[in-house]
Write a protein that holds these residues in place. Sequence first.
Motif, short mmCIF file in Angstrom:
data_model
loop_
_atom_site.label_atom_id
_atom_site.label_comp_id
_atom_site.label_asym_id
_atom_site.label_seq_id
_atom_site.Cartn_x
_atom_site.Cartn_y
_atom_site.Cartn_z
N PHE A 89 16.27 103.50 34.59
CA PHE A 89 15.19 104.41 34.98
C PHE A 89 13.84 103.90 34.46
O PHE A 89 12.86 103.86 35.21
CB PHE A 89 15.48 105.82 34.46
N GLU B 295 12.68 100.91 36.45
CA GLU B 295 12.19 101.31 37.78
C GLU B 295 10.84 102.02 37.67
O GLU B 295 9.91 101.73 38.42
CB GLU B 295 13.22 102.25 38.43
N ALA B 296 10.71 102.93 36.71
CA ALA B 296 9.49 103.73 36.57
C ALA B 296 8.28 102.88 36.21
O ALA B 296 7.17 103.16 36.65
CB ALA B 296 9.70 104.81 35.51
N CYS C 94 10.73 108.83 40.05
CA CYS C 94 10.32 108.71 38.65
C CYS C 94 9.33 109.79 38.22
O CYS C 94 8.86 109.78 37.07
CB CYS C 94 9.77 107.32 38.39
N SER D 74 6.38 109.75 35.43
CA SER D 74 6.53 108.64 34.49
C SER D 74 5.41 107.63 34.69
O SER D 74 5.03 107.32 35.82
CB SER D 74 7.87 107.94 34.70
N LEU E 169 7.70 108.75 29.94
CA LEU E 169 8.81 109.03 30.85
C LEU E 169 8.86 110.51 31.20
O LEU E 169 8.68 111.36 30.34
CB LEU E 169 10.14 108.61 30.22
N TYR F 5 14.12 112.02 35.18
CA TYR F 5 15.31 111.25 34.79
C TYR F 5 16.56 112.12 34.90
O TYR F 5 17.58 111.69 35.47
CB TYR F 5 15.18 110.70 33.37
N TRP G 273 17.59 112.64 38.45
CA TRP G 273 18.22 111.43 39.00
C TRP G 273 19.62 111.26 38.44
O TRP G 273 20.56 110.98 39.18
CB TRP G 273 17.35 110.21 38.69
#
Length: 184
Positions: free
Chosen positions: A13, A16-17, A35, A38, A105, A110, A113
């Motif tokens: 995560f 990706e973020a 995300c 984030s 974040l 998160y 997801w």
Amino acid sequence: MNDLPHHLTLLLFVREAWSLAGDMDIPPLQPAPDCGRSQMPHSADTSTWDKRWKTTWNQALSWYEIEEREHHPTPAEMRDSQDPSQGLNPFIPPFWTQQYEWEGLDRDAYQAWEQRLMPNFPQDAERRSLQALIPAWKSGIDTIIVLPYRGYFAHRLSHQHLVVSADTRNNEADYSRALRESTL
């Protein structure tokens, strides 16, 4: 079986973020995370965050190579495990948030997801793949780690651990193939 290795999914995560470690051979995620809010913190530059992420990713994968898991930790050992300077703890995998907390974040994004990652494997998948599972087990594999990668993915991480994508785990032929290939 480790259907949802939180320490690894959190790292995926973060990657990706913040668009980190693009030079690493990590498959695209499925489902791709939203995300949320984030955003890479300004407490360090992109290069520093990239190095930190790669270091933590490598530590998280190396954690699976620790062999001494039969010992039950004492309360003192558990307290010491929270100190990153103590190296890899055989009882608790390294978590990004141990060192960097949730800075930058979106925890809600998160968690949303991660809820979408809950496994949905066929009930009889192990039994249907028994012809491939038995030799893999005899070769030392006792844990299958499922990561949210798109498409077919299989990698023997250590003597005991095989990493597969959820797509691979959900498809009987692909799962059997991954188990067979792990013993080569």
